[in-house]
Structures are given as C-alpha cells and as structure tokens.
Motif scaffolding. Structure first.
Motif, PDB file in Angstrom:
ATOM      1  N   ALA A 401      -6.614 -16.641  -6.705  1.00 36.12           N
ATOM      2  CA  ALA A 401      -5.975 -17.980  -6.746  1.00 36.12           C
ATOM      3  C   ALA A 401      -5.912 -18.758  -5.502  1.00 36.12           C
ATOM      4  CB  ALA A 401      -4.450 -17.978  -7.094  1.00 36.12           C
ATOM      5  N   GLY A 402      -6.402 -17.964  -4.233  1.00 38.88           N
ATOM      6  CA  GLY A 402      -6.258 -18.859  -3.393  1.00 38.88           C
ATOM      7  C   GLY A 402      -4.960 -19.373  -2.620  1.00 38.88           C
ATOM      8  N   ILE A 403      -3.989 -18.312  -3.012  1.00 34.86           N
ATOM      9  CA  ILE A 403      -2.395 -18.628  -2.652  1.00 34.86           C
ATOM     10  C   ILE A 403      -1.966 -17.575  -2.299  1.00 34.86           C
ATOM     11  CG2 ILE A 403      -0.183 -19.407  -3.633  1.00 34.86           C
ATOM     12  CD1 ILE A 403      -1.630 -20.867  -6.035  1.00 34.86           C
ATOM     13  N   VAL A 404      -1.150 -17.697  -0.830  1.00 34.24           N
ATOM     14  CA  VAL A 404      -0.755 -16.405  -0.109  1.00 34.24           C
ATOM     15  C   VAL A 404       0.806 -16.210  -0.864  1.00 34.24           C
ATOM     16  CG1 VAL A 404       0.170 -15.653   1.747  1.00 34.24           C
ATOM     17  CG2 VAL A 404      -1.889 -16.885   1.944  1.00 34.24           C
ATOM     18  N   ILE A 405       1.168 -14.941  -1.322  1.00 36.44           N
ATOM     19  CA  ILE A 405       2.480 -14.773  -1.875  1.00 36.44           C
ATOM     20  C   ILE A 405       3.284 -14.241  -0.621  1.00 36.44           C
ATOM     21  CG2 ILE A 405       3.646 -13.122  -3.166  1.00 36.44           C
ATOM     22  CD1 ILE A 405       1.159 -12.450  -4.856  1.00 36.44           C
ATOM     23  N   ASP A 406       3.857 -15.132  -0.179  1.00 36.46           N
ATOM     24  CA  ASP A 406       4.896 -14.927   0.836  1.00 36.46           C
ATOM     25  C   ASP A 406       6.390 -14.577   0.520  1.00 36.46           C
ATOM     26  OD1 ASP A 406       5.818 -17.307   0.151  1.00 36.46           O
ATOM     27  OD2 ASP A 406       5.412 -18.463   1.697  1.00 36.46           O
ATOM     28  N   GLN A 407       6.719 -14.605  -0.865  1.00 37.00           N
ATOM     29  CA  GLN A 407       7.839 -14.311  -1.392  1.00 37.00           C
ATOM     30  C   GLN A 407       7.509 -13.650  -2.796  1.00 37.00           C
ATOM     31  OE1 GLN A 407      11.409 -16.706  -1.284  1.00 37.00           O
ATOM     32  NE2 GLN A 407      10.663 -17.690   0.324  1.00 37.00           N
ATOM     33  N   LEU A 408       8.219 -12.475  -3.097  1.00 39.88           N
ATOM     34  CA  LEU A 408       7.918 -11.938  -4.462  1.00 39.88           C
ATOM     35  C   LEU A 408       9.421 -11.743  -4.837  1.00 39.88           C
ATOM     36  CD1 LEU A 408       6.051 -10.693  -6.454  1.00 39.88           C
ATOM     37  CD2 LEU A 408       6.538  -8.407  -5.098  1.00 39.88           C
ATOM     38  N   ASN A 409       9.751 -12.371  -6.258  1.00 40.57           N
ATOM     39  CA  ASN A 409      11.009 -11.903  -7.017  1.00 40.57           C
ATOM     40  C   ASN A 409      10.850 -10.903  -7.631  1.00 40.57           C
ATOM     41  OD1 ASN A 409      11.518 -14.343  -5.901  1.00 40.57           O
ATOM     42  ND2 ASN A 409      11.919 -15.605  -7.721  1.00 40.57           N
ATOM     43  N   LEU A 420      12.923   1.361  -1.655  1.00 39.32           N
ATOM     44  CA  LEU A 420      11.507   0.940  -2.173  1.00 39.32           C
ATOM     45  C   LEU A 420      11.565  -0.869  -2.019  1.00 39.32           C
ATOM     46  CD1 LEU A 420       9.046   1.235  -4.053  1.00 39.32           C
ATOM     47  CD2 LEU A 420      10.569   0.960  -6.091  1.00 39.32           C
ATOM     48  N   MET A 421      12.427  -1.260  -2.083  1.00 37.63           N
ATOM     49  CA  MET A 421      12.356  -2.790  -1.873  1.00 37.63           C
ATOM     50  C   MET A 421      11.928  -3.159  -0.391  1.00 37.63           C
ATOM     51  SD  MET A 421      12.701  -4.188  -4.714  1.00 37.63           S
ATOM     52  CE  MET A 421      11.681  -2.872  -5.428  1.00 37.63           C
ATOM     53  N   GLN A 422      12.516  -2.314   0.578  1.00 38.61           N
ATOM     54  CA  GLN A 422      12.202  -2.601   1.877  1.00 38.61           C
ATOM     55  C   GLN A 422      10.728  -2.014   2.315  1.00 38.61           C
ATOM     56  OE1 GLN A 422      14.047  -3.963   4.384  1.00 38.61           O
ATOM     57  NE2 GLN A 422      12.187  -4.091   5.388  1.00 38.61           N
ATOM     58  N   ILE A 432      11.152 -10.170  -0.147  1.00 39.31           N
ATOM     59  CA  ILE A 432      11.347  -9.711  -1.631  1.00 39.31           C
ATOM     60  C   ILE A 432      12.767 -10.388  -1.927  1.00 39.31           C
ATOM     61  CG2 ILE A 432      11.783  -7.847  -2.953  1.00 39.31           C
ATOM     62  CD1 ILE A 432       9.011  -8.132  -1.993  1.00 39.31           C
ATOM     63  N   ASN A 433      12.817 -10.872  -3.034  1.00 40.70           N
ATOM     64  CA  ASN A 433      14.219 -11.540  -3.475  1.00 40.70           C
ATOM     65  C   ASN A 433      14.503 -10.810  -4.818  1.00 40.70           C
ATOM     66  OD1 ASN A 433      13.668 -13.427  -1.570  1.00 40.70           O
ATOM     67  ND2 ASN A 433      12.355 -14.668  -3.005  1.00 40.70           N
ATOM     68  N   ARG A 434      15.852 -10.146  -4.918  1.00 41.59           N
ATOM     69  CA  ARG A 434      16.326  -9.339  -5.737  1.00 41.59           C
ATOM     70  C   ARG A 434      17.571 -10.280  -6.497  1.00 41.59           C
ATOM     71  NH1 ARG A 434      17.762  -3.390  -4.801  1.00 41.59           N
ATOM     72  NH2 ARG A 434      19.662  -4.501  -3.703  1.00 41.59           N
ATOM     73  N   PRO A 435      17.633 -10.513  -7.650  1.00 42.00           N
ATOM     74  CA  PRO A 435      18.602 -11.530  -7.967  1.00 42.00           C
ATOM     75  C   PRO A 435      19.842 -10.553  -8.540  1.00 42.00           C
ATOM     76  CG  PRO A 435      17.048 -11.169  -9.776  1.00 42.00           C
ATOM     77  CD  PRO A 435      16.306 -10.737  -8.398  1.00 42.00           C
ATOM     78  N   HIS A 471      17.921 -10.327  -0.277  1.00 40.44           N
ATOM     79  CA  HIS A 471      16.772 -10.407   0.327  1.00 40.44           C
ATOM     80  C   HIS A 471      16.211  -9.221   1.219  1.00 40.44           C
ATOM     81  CE1 HIS A 471      16.965 -14.588  -0.818  1.00 40.44           C
ATOM     82  NE2 HIS A 471      18.063 -14.853  -0.081  1.00 40.44           N
ATOM     83  N   PHE A 472      15.154  -9.054   1.139  1.00 45.38           N
ATOM     84  CA  PHE A 472      14.277  -7.734   1.903  1.00 45.38           C
ATOM     85  C   PHE A 472      13.400  -8.367   2.905  1.00 45.38           C
ATOM     86  CE2 PHE A 472      16.322  -6.033  -1.696  1.00 45.38           C
ATOM     87  CZ  PHE A 472      17.053  -4.883  -1.175  1.00 45.38           C
TER      88      PHE A 472
END
Length: 498
Positions: A401-409, A420-422, A432-435, A471-472
């Motif tokens: 995609a040519g897009i950097v993933i700087d956050q992952l939900n 594991l999230m850390q 890492i964003n956990r709702p 957030h992690f």
C-alpha cells in the motif's frame, strides 16, 4: 417510545450472539448460544441453516428480555456474520435444500484447480475479485451444490432457488422472505463479484455455472434491508446494517480512512488495513477486499487483508496438547516470569504458513532449546511468535500500500493479554490501541445500522464517544528489534519446504 438502543446480531462460525448497545456504544445486554458443527467427511464442514437461524433469532429475543429492553426501544438491527459460508434455499417455501457449506470446508479444492488452474483464468479472477482462487470462497461451494444436490440445478434454472452467504439467509428469515439481499463486503468474498465495478460479474458466473437469478441484490453496508416480520418475533424493527465479520470489526474500530488498521486475535489473526477508494493489488498474496462504508460514501472503499493461521490456537495447543499451562490466562503470568525467551523461537506452522511465505507444506517447530530452557521460555516464545507473525503481515501490507502502520487497533480474546500487546508494540514499532469495549465486530454492525437511521449522526460522533483506548507504546530499541526479527526469520526459513 424513545429509541434508545441498537441491536447487533453477530452470527459466527461456532455460535450466534446478540448484543444490545446504547447511544454511548456500551453493552446493555447480550446472549450467546453455540450450534452444531457437522463433519460429513474429513475436510468437509457444514452447518444446518435452520440451526443458524433458530439460534440467532433466539438470542435476539433473549438479549432484549435479559436486559429489560423493550422492542419498541430498539432503533434498528445490524447484522455481522461468518463470511464465505454458503446457504441455498427454495424461494417459494423458504426451506434450505441442504446444509450450508462452511468457509473452512475443502471439498471443492479439486474443482478450483480444474476451473482456475490456467494462469490466465486465475489472473482474471484475481483482477476482478481481489481474491486468490481458493475453495475458501463461496463460488465453488455454490457450484458444488448445483452439481451434487438432487433437484438443485433444475430449481435454479427455473428461477426458484436462492443462494446467499449467512447474512442474506438471516435477512430473508427476519423479513419472512420479503428481502433477498447482501452487502458489498459479503459479496466481495464470493469470488463472483467485481469489486471495481461493484456488481455480479457475468464472466465469473459463467465460469462457475451460477445463474444470476439465484443471487441476492447487493446493497451498501449501511442501507435498507427491510423490517422484521418473522412470526413470533417483534415486528417492524428496521434492519439497516450488514457487514462480514472482519469488515464490521474494521468499522467498529473506527478505521474509516486509508492507513488505519486493525488486528483481531482469535483462533487465527485477521489484519485489515483501510486503503480508501484505492483497491491495492498485493504483490505478496494478500487479499484485496471491500470495506464497509458509512452512508453518503462517494465511492467504493477498500481494504487489504492478511491472515495468520494460528494465533489463539497456539495457546490452546500449549494447554491441551503440551499441557504446560492450565489455562489461556496463565500464559501471561508464566511468560512474564522470565525476562526473555533465552533464544527459543516457536514457529506455529501447524497448517502451513500464510502471507508472506505461502508454504502449505511447512510444519511447526521449536528452535533454540538448551538445557536451561524452561516451560516459561517456551510459552513466552509462543506469545512472541504471534507478534512476529502479525508484524510480517503488517510489513507486507506497508509494502503493497505504500503506507506505514504507526498505530494498530486490536480486539479479540488474546488482545486482553497485556504482555502480548506490549510485545506487539515492540516488534511492530507501533502504538497499539485496545478499546475498552472489545466487541468490535458487533459494535461495527450496530454503528452501520444506527448511522443509517440517524441514531448516530456522523463518524465524528462515533469517534468522540469511544471509551478511551488503552495504549501500548514501543519500548524496544532498534538493534534488539532487528536481532529478534532476524532470529524469527531464520527460524521460519528452517521450516519452509520451498
């Protein structure tokens, strides 16, 4: 009476759930029931469509009753479902002709080889659908039913047969046969739908021998799917949202724009990145699929999807087969009791390796064992392998995609594991964003329904009302990250057969 709630129907592979959400996106009540898994032969998996419907309609009522919510307070219904599973029924009687063929079923693998084995045909299928030709998707399941169920072809030719994925079967049942429709996300998983033109494709229908008359009308994910009219159920509740489970989770995680991504940690992992109105063609075997859109979207929106075959199943294996943990929850404390894996790597290739390796013959292994390795090191290495696998898929997506993933939900059962999230944040070098509400799939279906009716006014309102995420943040230095990834890739190379 004031409309205070939206009801989400979450029809999964092993159970049916219903969740009542309030205006703040909080769970007011829920109910869940499993249903039977049918295995007629090795590699074959089926469900009884009647059990799917009865379990789903049952929990719908149970969720309202147990939460004390009146049907008059329900604004609308959103549906999310196991994808690719194929149901066929008689349009006149509403009775299924046979059991549903489940997405996991491999009975049509030889048919796919026969129909799509030529490189030009495979390329055509990939170009139009975004999918790699495989028995996983619905098209060959439909063809198998037409060829093997007595009377199916004749009924189809007479225009009396209805095909659909599970969402369209539920819509048919809920509306008492008034609506035969599916949404674009589920249609995009059939291998019969041109994801660029947004319609059933005549060339694909001819390839698989599926009459167009059998297929549902395709609508946006947030649209009018009729009203409830099933005998014995509350009548007149609008059905306004439909999406396949992973696209619903992407929407429920508020990934509405290009570059936003989510990962669901279930039995396996499903990583989806929104790519906006650009259908990104993967050079690494990822799937291009349609994303669910809010009302008023100007065009079709897309996502890249990659799967990790073994995630939560690895923790189950540690518990049930190796017997080195007593429960899934124990894995976090045990892994945290050691500072690192002492050089141990677990490659959970129980059923081969998916993207970016695509080696179906690869098998699992544990490397780096020494006399000092303990079960805690093995469990920690197992958790770390989940983070490595997700990072591999994420890096592949970034390249495509040519897009950097700087956050992952994140969501799914294993996302509750803080360690594991850390690890995931450290290995991916991303936030890492956990709702707080991790029922993202059902919440996404509710959002799609409520946005259509005006229960929620905008995507901005939905974003604003989300409970604060946990957030992690990355805490691993680059040299250590590169060293760990290099060790992982060396372990993977050792199990590859190509």
């Amino acid at each position: 009476m004031e409309k205070r709630y939206v009801l989400a129907l979450d029809q999964g592979t092993t159970s049916s759930r219903a969740i009542v959400f309030d205006r703040r996106g909080r769970i007011r009540g829920s109910a869940q029931h499993p249903f039977r898994q049918v295995y007629p032969q090795p590699g074959w998996v089926e469900h009884d469509p009647r059990e799917i419907a009865s379990s789903q309609l049952g929990v719908m009522v149970e969720a309202m009753v147990s939460s004390g919510v009146s049907p008059d307070e329900i604004d609308s219904i959103g549906i999310t479902n196991q994808r690719e599973t194929t149901v066929v029924w008689n349009k006149k009687t509403g009775e299924p002709l046979c059991n549903a063929i489940v997405w996991q079923c491999r009975r049509t693998a030889a048919m796919i080889d026969e129909l799509c084995g030529h490189p030009d045909v495979a390329a055509m299928v990939r170009a139009k659908t975004g999918l790699v030709p495989d028995a996983y998707f619905s098209a060959s399941k439909m063809r198998w039913i037409l060829d093997n169920v007595e009377g199916a072809r004749e009924l189809a030719d007479a225009g009396e047969l209805a095909f659909g994925t599970v969402d369209s079967w539920l819509v048919w049942c809920l509306t008492a046969g008034a609506v035969h429709a599916t949404d674009v996300t589920n249609a995009s998983r059939t291998m019969l739908f041109d994801i660029h033109e947004g319609r059933w494709d005549a060339e694909l229908l001819e390839l698989f021998g599926v009459p167009a008359s059998t297929l549902p009308d395709v609508r946006p994910s947030s649209a009018d799917y009729g009203v409830t009219a099933y005998p014995g159920l509350p009548a007149g509740i609008p059905i306004r949202g439909v999406a396949g489970d992973q696209q619903a989770a992407l929407f429920g995680q508020c990934c509405f724009s290009a570059g936003r991504a989510k990962n669901t940690y279930g039995t396996g992992c499903f990583l989806l990145m929104h790519t906006g109105e650009r259908a990104v063609e993967s050079a690494h075997g990822l799937v291009t699929t349609i994303a669910a859109s809010a009302p008023g979207a100007q065009g079709i929106e897309y996502a890249l999807e990659g799967s990790v075959f073994v995630a939560g199943a690895l923790i189950q294996w540690l518990r049930d087969e190796l017997d080195i943990i007593g429960s899934a929850a124990e894995s976090e404390a045990l892994a945290a009791s050691v500072q690192d894996t002492a050089g141990v790597y677990v490659v959970p290739a129980f059923t081969g390796l998916g993207a970016p390796y695509w080696d179906a013959q690869a098998r699992g292994a544990i490397f780096g064992l020494t006399r000092g390795a303990t079960r805690a090191h093995v469990v920690r290495a197992a958790l770390e392998s989940l983070a490595f696998q997700v990072a591999d898929v994420a890096r592949t997506m970034e390249q495509d995609a040519g897009i950097v993933i700087d956050q992952l939900n994140v969501d799914g059962g294993a996302s509750a594991n803080d360690l594991l999230m850390q690890m995931q944040s450290d290995i991916l070098n991303a936030q890492i964003n956990r709702p707080v509400v991790i029922e993202s799939t059902a919440l996404g279906a509710a959002f799609l329904a409520g946005l259509n009716t005006g229960f929620w006014e905008s995507l901005q309102e939905i974003r604003a009302m989300r409970e604060p995420d946990e957030h992690f943040l990355p805490a691993m230095d680059e040299a250590t990250r590169e060293e760990r990834m290099a060790g992982w890739h060396d372990a993977v190379r050792r199990v590859l057969t190509d």
